[in-house]
Motif scaffolding. Structure first.
Motif, PDB file in Angstrom:
ATOM      1  N   MET A   1       6.917 -44.088  10.003  1.00 37.27           N
ATOM      2  CA  MET A   1       6.797 -44.345  11.312  1.00 37.27           C
ATOM      3  C   MET A   1       5.416 -45.086  11.662  1.00 37.27           C
ATOM      4  O   MET A   1       5.164 -46.267  12.444  1.00 37.27           O
ATOM      5  CB  MET A   1       7.202 -43.834  12.440  1.00 37.27           C
ATOM      6  CG  MET A   1       8.930 -43.568  12.398  1.00 37.27           C
ATOM      7  SD  MET A   1       9.980 -45.019  12.433  1.00 37.27           S
ATOM      8  CE  MET A   1       9.450 -45.742  13.971  1.00 37.27           C
ATOM      9  N   GLN A   2       4.377 -44.692  11.135  1.00 35.85           N
ATOM     10  CA  GLN A   2       2.896 -44.827  11.584  1.00 35.85           C
ATOM     11  C   GLN A   2       2.777 -46.266  10.888  1.00 35.85           C
ATOM     12  O   GLN A   2       2.157 -47.191  11.785  1.00 35.85           O
ATOM     13  CB  GLN A   2       2.191 -43.866  10.928  1.00 35.85           C
ATOM     14  CG  GLN A   2       0.619 -44.300  11.152  1.00 35.85           C
ATOM     15  CD  GLN A   2      -0.199 -43.101  10.688  1.00 35.85           C
ATOM     16  OE1 GLN A   2       0.092 -42.335   9.887  1.00 35.85           O
ATOM     17  NE2 GLN A   2      -1.490 -43.253  10.782  1.00 35.85           N
ATOM     18  N   GLY A   3       3.221 -46.763   9.698  1.00 37.24           N
ATOM     19  CA  GLY A   3       3.022 -47.835   9.224  1.00 37.24           C
ATOM     20  C   GLY A   3       3.993 -49.050   9.832  1.00 37.24           C
ATOM     21  O   GLY A   3       3.414 -50.122  10.192  1.00 37.24           O
ATOM     22  N   THR A   5       4.944 -48.967  13.085  1.00 40.54           N
ATOM     23  CA  THR A   5       4.004 -48.961  14.402  1.00 40.54           C
ATOM     24  C   THR A   5       2.906 -49.764  14.388  1.00 40.54           C
ATOM     25  O   THR A   5       2.489 -50.691  15.173  1.00 40.54           O
ATOM     26  CB  THR A   5       3.712 -47.591  14.977  1.00 40.54           C
ATOM     27  OG1 THR A   5       5.027 -46.914  15.000  1.00 40.54           O
ATOM     28  CG2 THR A   5       3.251 -47.731  16.387  1.00 40.54           C
ATOM     29  N   ALA A   6       1.979 -49.484  13.187  1.00 37.75           N
ATOM     30  CA  ALA A   6       0.989 -50.352  13.084  1.00 37.75           C
ATOM     31  C   ALA A   6       1.073 -51.898  13.007  1.00 37.75           C
ATOM     32  O   ALA A   6       0.536 -52.752  13.398  1.00 37.75           O
ATOM     33  CB  ALA A   6       0.135 -49.949  11.955  1.00 37.75           C
ATOM     34  N   ASP A  90       7.568 -51.006   5.228  1.00 37.30           N
ATOM     35  CA  ASP A  90       6.805 -50.748   6.563  1.00 37.30           C
ATOM     36  C   ASP A  90       6.670 -52.280   7.043  1.00 37.30           C
ATOM     37  O   ASP A  90       6.798 -52.482   8.235  1.00 37.30           O
ATOM     38  CB  ASP A  90       5.337 -49.890   6.542  1.00 37.30           C
ATOM     39  CG  ASP A  90       5.720 -48.611   5.924  1.00 37.30           C
ATOM     40  OD1 ASP A  90       6.834 -48.056   6.264  1.00 37.30           O
ATOM     41  OD2 ASP A  90       4.910 -48.080   5.507  1.00 37.30           O
ATOM     42  N   GLY A  94       8.496 -53.490  10.428  1.00 42.01           N
ATOM     43  CA  GLY A  94       7.565 -53.950  11.528  1.00 42.01           C
ATOM     44  C   GLY A  94       7.691 -55.262  12.048  1.00 42.01           C
ATOM     45  O   GLY A  94       7.519 -55.641  13.374  1.00 42.01           O
TER      46      GLY A  94
END
Length: 228
Positions: A1-3, A5-6, A90, A94
């Motif tokens: 999820m970090q990628g 979200t970025a 990702d 995104g």
């Protein structure tokens, strides 16, 4: 999820600085609504026509605004940076999240305004069914257009080619969406004792399955599209 979200936040920041998609889509939506309002001002528009126009606007709004999902990287020469530093899954998720959020907001604003201009009594519309059908249909449109935008980002005829590639794939989704919209508008409900939710349940299930299939296939194919 970090990628994911970025990538999503990058899209938001880029759009906030340039406002290319918002200005283009905003001008199209306002112009389309104005023309429909003036052209059909004194006409008696059926509910079926109004329901079809909702999906026509959704299609061309997506074609106008979502086509730049990967064009900005191609124009600025930053696509290689994304290939080196972002995971394809990702990246697609995104971009899809941003496109879906943008399209959801636009469709949520466009549909009630369109019905008001066409003199459709909103009190007779099942808002819950209409919102559910539009929401799931919007996710399907965003998924297909995100993948097609990556496919045509390196071509010269991006806008026309994007719509030409995406529309045939979206025909089943539009058919199910229109059927669900008809149920929300009460079309054909006189001869049945079922509620609008019961009538639209099969079409909403079809839309949901189509959306899941579009997302899964996009994630599977995007690695080949993006890297090759």
């Amino acid at each position: 999820m970090q990628g994911v979200t970025a990538i999503f936040l990058k899209e938001v920041q880029t759009e906030w600085r340039t406002r290319v998609a918002l200005s283009g889509v905003g001008l199209f939506v306002v112009g389309a609504l104005l023309l429909l309002g003036l052209g059909l001002k004194d006409a008696s528009v059926s509910r079926l026509t109004a329901g079809a126009l909702v999906w026509v606007l959704a299609l061309f709004t997506a074609a106008t605004g979502l086509g730049r999902a990967f064009v900005q990287e191609a124009e600025r020469g930053t696509a290689l940076v994304l290939r080196l530093h972002a995971n394809p899954t990702d990246l697609w998720l995104g971009k899809f999240a941003f496109n879906a959020a943008l399209l959801l907001v636009l469709n949520a604003l466009t549909a009630p305004v369109l019905f008001s201009l066409l003199q459709i009594d909103l009190e007779t519309v099942n808002v819950g069914v209409l919102s559910g059908v539009l929401a799931v249909g919007t996710l399907a449109i965003a998924a297909v257009f995100t993948t097609m935008a990556a496919l045509v980002a390196q071509t010269t005829a991006r806008g026309g080619l994007l719509a030409a590639l995406a529309f045939p794939l979206l025909v089943p989704a539009f058919q199910a969406g229109l059927n669900g919209t008809k149920a929300a508008l009460g079309i054909g409900m006189e001869a049945t004792t079922k509620t609008a939710w019961q009538v639209a349940a099969g079409d909403m299930m079809m839309l949901g399955l189509y959306t899941v299939a579009a997302i899964v296939l996009s994630l599977w194919l995007f690695d080949f599209i993006w890297n090759d």
